[in-house]
Write a protein that holds these residues in place. Structure first.
Motif, mmCIF file in Angstrom:
data_model
loop_
_atom_site.group_PDB
_atom_site.id
_atom_site.type_symbol
_atom_site.label_atom_id
_atom_site.label_comp_id
_atom_site.label_asym_id
_atom_site.label_seq_id
_atom_site.Cartn_x
_atom_site.Cartn_y
_atom_site.Cartn_z
ATOM 1 N N ASN A 249 1.665 9.299 -5.836
ATOM 2 C CA ASN A 249 2.053 10.674 -5.535
ATOM 3 C C ASN A 249 3.052 11.193 -6.569
ATOM 4 O O ASN A 249 2.956 12.339 -7.021
ATOM 5 N N SER A 250 3.997 10.351 -6.956
ATOM 6 C CA SER A 250 4.992 10.734 -7.951
ATOM 7 C C SER A 250 4.325 11.021 -9.303
ATOM 8 O O SER A 250 4.658 12.004 -9.974
ATOM 9 N N LEU B 169 1.003 17.273 -12.659
ATOM 10 C CA LEU B 169 0.864 18.681 -12.293
ATOM 11 C C LEU B 169 1.988 19.520 -12.897
ATOM 12 O O LEU B 169 1.761 20.635 -13.359
ATOM 13 N N LEU B 170 3.190 18.968 -12.888
ATOM 14 C CA LEU B 170 4.333 19.679 -13.482
ATOM 15 C C LEU B 170 4.120 19.874 -14.968
ATOM 16 O O LEU B 170 4.371 20.952 -15.509
ATOM 17 N N GLY C 184 0.820 -1.205 0.000
ATOM 18 C CA GLY C 184 0.000 0.000 0.000
ATOM 19 C C GLY C 184 0.854 1.254 0.000
ATOM 20 O O GLY C 184 0.559 2.226 -0.713
ATOM 21 N N ALA C 185 1.917 1.241 0.792
ATOM 22 C CA ALA C 185 2.813 2.400 0.857
ATOM 23 C C ALA C 185 3.503 2.632 -0.485
ATOM 24 O O ALA C 185 3.566 3.770 -0.973
ATOM 25 N N LYS C 186 3.985 1.564 -1.101
ATOM 26 C CA LYS C 186 4.668 1.723 -2.388
ATOM 27 C C LYS C 186 3.695 2.252 -3.444
ATOM 28 O O LYS C 186 4.041 3.122 -4.233
ATOM 29 N N PHE C 187 2.472 1.741 -3.441
ATOM 30 C CA PHE C 187 1.469 2.229 -4.382
ATOM 31 C C PHE C 187 1.231 3.730 -4.184
ATOM 32 O O PHE C 187 1.185 4.496 -5.150
#
Length: 122
Positions: free
Chosen positions: A106-107, A113-114, A98-101
């Protein structure tokens, strides 16, 4: 959770069994699992997840030898030693996956957005 009081910590992912938190001040991840907290540098966190993913659960369940009842894992650059049974390994895999996902999501959002910001400025 025991973390430096000056740290700027944000939740990455959490379940009832544990969680992963990001410290932007120290550029690290904190894993809270089995009532303890372990700090990881970013690359060490990913290596730890890879090591946990490589554990052969099927072999642990099908082998009747006592040495297959648990797995001992010592993360790189850490004083922590994890002694995990099959149930705990599955719980930890869930937290880490879950954390890696969420880290990857987020990345991707930041990249979108960039790109959007660059398009507007052009």
């Amino acid at each position: 959770m025991i973390i430096c009081p000056l740290a700027s910590v944000e939740e990455v992912f959490e379940t009832e069994h544990g969680g992963v938190y990001q410290c932007s001040r120290k550029n690290c991840y904190w894993l809270e699992f089995k009532e303890t907290t372990t700090s990881f540098k970013v690359n060490d966190f990913l290596l730890f997840k890879k090591r946990i993913d490589q554990i052969d659960i099927e072999n642990m369940l099908s082998n009747s030898g006592r040495t297959f009842d648990f797995e001992i894992i010592m993360p790189f650059r850490s004083e922590r030693c994890f002694v995990l049974n099959v149930h705990e390994i599955l719980q930890l895999k869930e937290v880490l996956a879950g954390a890696k996902f969420m880290i990857e999501l987020n990345s991707q959002v930041k990249q979108c957005l960039l790109r959007g910001r660059v398009s507007v400025l052009s």
